[in-house]
Design a protein around this motif. Sequence first.
Motif, short mmCIF file in Angstrom:
data_model
loop_
_atom_site.label_atom_id
_atom_site.label_comp_id
_atom_site.label_asym_id
_atom_site.label_seq_id
_atom_site.Cartn_x
_atom_site.Cartn_y
_atom_site.Cartn_z
N GLY A 161 0.79 -1.22 0.00
CA GLY A 161 0.00 0.00 0.00
C GLY A 161 0.82 1.27 0.00
O GLY A 161 0.42 2.27 -0.61
N VAL A 168 -3.04 -2.09 0.73
CA VAL A 168 -3.50 -1.03 -0.18
C VAL A 168 -4.73 -0.34 0.40
O VAL A 168 -4.81 0.90 0.44
CB VAL A 168 -3.79 -1.60 -1.58
CG1 VAL A 168 -4.44 -0.55 -2.47
CG2 VAL A 168 -2.50 -2.12 -2.23
N ALA A 221 0.07 4.25 -2.62
CA ALA A 221 -0.41 5.53 -2.11
C ALA A 221 0.54 6.67 -2.45
O ALA A 221 0.11 7.78 -2.81
CB ALA A 221 -0.60 5.45 -0.59
N SER A 222 1.84 6.41 -2.37
CA SER A 222 2.84 7.45 -2.64
C SER A 222 2.75 7.93 -4.09
O SER A 222 2.70 9.14 -4.35
CB SER A 222 4.23 6.92 -2.34
OG SER A 222 5.23 7.87 -2.67
N THR A 251 -4.11 2.11 3.16
CA THR A 251 -3.44 3.37 2.83
C THR A 251 -4.24 4.28 1.90
O THR A 251 -4.11 5.49 1.97
CB THR A 251 -2.06 3.11 2.19
OG1 THR A 251 -2.24 2.25 1.05
CG2 THR A 251 -1.11 2.45 3.17
N VAL A 252 -5.06 3.71 1.03
CA VAL A 252 -5.78 4.55 0.06
C VAL A 252 -7.30 4.46 0.18
O VAL A 252 -8.02 5.23 -0.45
CB VAL A 252 -5.37 4.23 -1.40
CG1 VAL A 252 -3.87 4.34 -1.59
CG2 VAL A 252 -5.88 2.86 -1.85
N TYR A 266 -11.08 1.28 -4.90
CA TYR A 266 -10.33 1.17 -6.14
C TYR A 266 -10.87 -0.02 -6.95
O TYR A 266 -11.63 -0.85 -6.45
CB TYR A 266 -8.83 1.00 -5.87
CG TYR A 266 -8.49 -0.07 -4.86
CD1 TYR A 266 -8.27 -1.40 -5.26
CD2 TYR A 266 -8.38 0.23 -3.50
CE1 TYR A 266 -7.97 -2.38 -4.34
CE2 TYR A 266 -8.07 -0.75 -2.57
CZ TYR A 266 -7.87 -2.05 -2.98
OH TYR A 266 -7.57 -3.03 -2.07
N THR A 276 -7.83 4.10 -10.27
CA THR A 276 -6.78 3.25 -9.70
C THR A 276 -7.21 1.79 -9.83
O THR A 276 -8.30 1.41 -9.39
CB THR A 276 -6.54 3.59 -8.23
OG1 THR A 276 -6.11 4.96 -8.13
CG2 THR A 276 -5.48 2.68 -7.61
N GLY A 291 -0.74 9.50 -4.87
CA GLY A 291 -0.86 10.82 -4.26
C GLY A 291 -0.03 11.87 -4.98
O GLY A 291 -0.49 12.99 -5.20
#
Length: 202
Positions: free
Chosen positions: A86, A134, A90-91, A137-138, A142, A103, A94
């Motif tokens: 994740g 994942v 996410a990095s 974190t997001v 998705y 996504t 973002g």
Amino acid sequence: MTDATTATTPWLVAGLGNPGPEYAGHRHNAGFMVADLLAERMGGRFKAAGRGARAQVCEGRLGAPGSPEAQRVVLVKPMTYMNLSGGPVASIGGYLKIPLERTVVIHDELDIPFGALRLKRGGGDNGHNGLKSVTGTVGRDYLRVRFGVGRPPGRMEVAAFVLRDFSAAERKELDHLVDRAADAVETLIGSGLERAQNTYNS
């Protein structure tokens, strides 16, 4: 988000797996296998993402056959182990300001027979550590391309099953199935979830 903004926003397509040659043929690396084929179709190569993202990326264009125009795509392979996937997703998402509706995560799925695909939006992680990471974190909304690997035989532990190469019989079909999963991703980003589900959910 306006239509004009959406048109210029790339898709983020993340294939999940474990880095390193010792994991390359494992069932748990089905997402990496599909991502590698998509990179080949784009005529690109994966390279280190930079910015401390702990991932490999490949940028280019993909689209379903007959789609009016190809879509901008950023392919991602997290270079962490599966249970930390994740962070890189996410990095990169973002940094590029890619929303969850654009996504896509490609992953192995135990509860689908080998050779079958299922596409969906959102849902639980079903014990899949990569999806758990994942989602943590997001968020969960998705898109998912679920690559069926089936259940372990007998009393084999799940971890032992997914961290093992596909069987000799499965490998005879694997190239075709990875190709079909890549087609499903292209249809998803080029023609939408409903069209992709109607075509590939088997």
